[in-house]
Design an enzyme around this catalytic site. Structure first.
Site, PDB file in Angstrom:
ATOM      1  N   ALA A  60       0.808  -1.217   0.000  1.00 39.64           N
ATOM      2  CA  ALA A  60       0.000   0.000   0.000  1.00 39.64           C
ATOM      3  C   ALA A  60       0.841   1.266   0.000  1.00 39.64           C
ATOM      4  CB  ALA A  60      -0.932  -0.003   1.214  1.00 39.64           C
ATOM      5  N   GLU A  61       2.003   1.214   0.637  1.00 38.77           N
ATOM      6  CA  GLU A  61       2.822   2.413   0.775  1.00 38.77           C
ATOM      7  C   GLU A  61       3.645   2.723  -0.470  1.00 38.77           C
ATOM      8  OE1 GLU A  61       3.148   4.739   2.983  1.00 38.77           O
ATOM      9  OE2 GLU A  61       1.903   3.985   4.623  1.00 38.77           O
TER      10      GLU A  61
END
Length: 281
Positions: free
Chosen positions: A133-134
């Site tokens: 996600a990052e």
């Protein structure tokens, strides 16, 4: 990733040492917590002509196709072994799903993820979900706010955890080291799980918005579009990377499905997207 000052205060650690609930939380409890926080958190995406993957929690235009349903269940161990009976609502055969499961950097950093997870009693699946996600597995990613690397660590956070620049490398340069980056993220997630015991969704929200924001809203996920979408996306990836459904089971076939490391753009409504990476290791 942001961090407030609460964790670094002596009083916090006295509470921790004097009997705060254990850091290690049962996987079943974590799943239940995330399931409640991410109900019906559908995920959409596509791979463009240049091999760039685009992932979002919303169908931003007609190119985005549903590939992870929030109300579906699946057993990726069976998927990896070709056993029938998997929930057909998950498009596990899509190129995008294969990329998320078999990205070469998942295998490349597997040992670092496992080592840091063990050291700080954090689930490897959670670290993988945060990484996806990052940064989309990109170790050179830098956000518009200055977060760096695979786990998007802010230099200020690294400094509070003891990382210092020297004549050879600045803090920013040290954060490009995947080992340092992953270890700091695991340590921070451990502390957040201590701060919010049995509330993994709050630890994840804090990783995005800061624990003070969570506390400001009475220990609830802050009403920020970016943070709410972030928690949903991480929750879905967390399910995907649970034991038995991970890149490790598929890594042996990665070369058959992923010719080279591909770029992944994670788009969260409310968050500015990172500039496209110029390279990926």
């Amino acid at each position: 990733m942001r961090i407030g000052n609460d964790i670094m205060q002596p009083g916090f650690w006295r509470r921790f040492l004097s009997g705060v609930l254990p850091v290690a939380v049962a996987a079943a409890a974590l799943c239940m917590s995330l399931t409640a926080a991410s109900a019906h958190a559908d995920v959409y995406g596509y791979i463009d002509a240049d091999g760039m993957a685009h992932v979002s929690t919303e169908k931003l235009d007609d190119r985005y196709q549903l590939f992870m349903r929030g109300d579906a269940t699946f057993d990726s161990d069976k998927i990896a072994k070709g056993i029938p009976g998997v929930d057909v609502k998950q498009n596990m055969s899509s190129p995008l799903m294969k990329l998320m499961l078999q990205h070469p950097n998942l295998k490349k950093y597997e040992a670092m993820l496992d080592q840091s997870a063990k050291e700080f009693s954090v689930e490897p699946a959670l670290l993988k979900a945060i990484m996806a996600a990052e940064s989309g597995f990109n170790p050179t990613a830098v956000s518009p706010k200055g977060a760096i690397g695979l786990m998007q660590i802010m230099p200020e956070t690294a400094e509070r955890y003891g990382v210092q620049g020297d004549r050879r490398k600045t803090i920013q340069q040290k954060l490009t080291d995947p080992k340092i980056n992953i270890r700091l993220a695991a340590r921070y997630l451990r502390d957040l799980q201590v701060l919010f015991p049995k509330r993994l969704e709050l630890a994840i929200a804090s990783y995005n918005a800061g624990e003070r924001a969570v506390q400001k809203y009475n220990n609830q996920i802050p009403p920020y579009p970016e943070t709410r979408n972030y928690v949903q996306l991480v929750a879905q990836f967390y399910r995907l990377y649970q034991p038995g459904g991970s890149a490790a089971n598929n890594a042996g076939n990665a070369g058959d499905n992923v010719e080279k490391p591909r770029r992944i753009e994670i788009i969260l409504p409310g968050r500015r997207s990172m500039p496209p990476p110029t390279s990926i290791e």
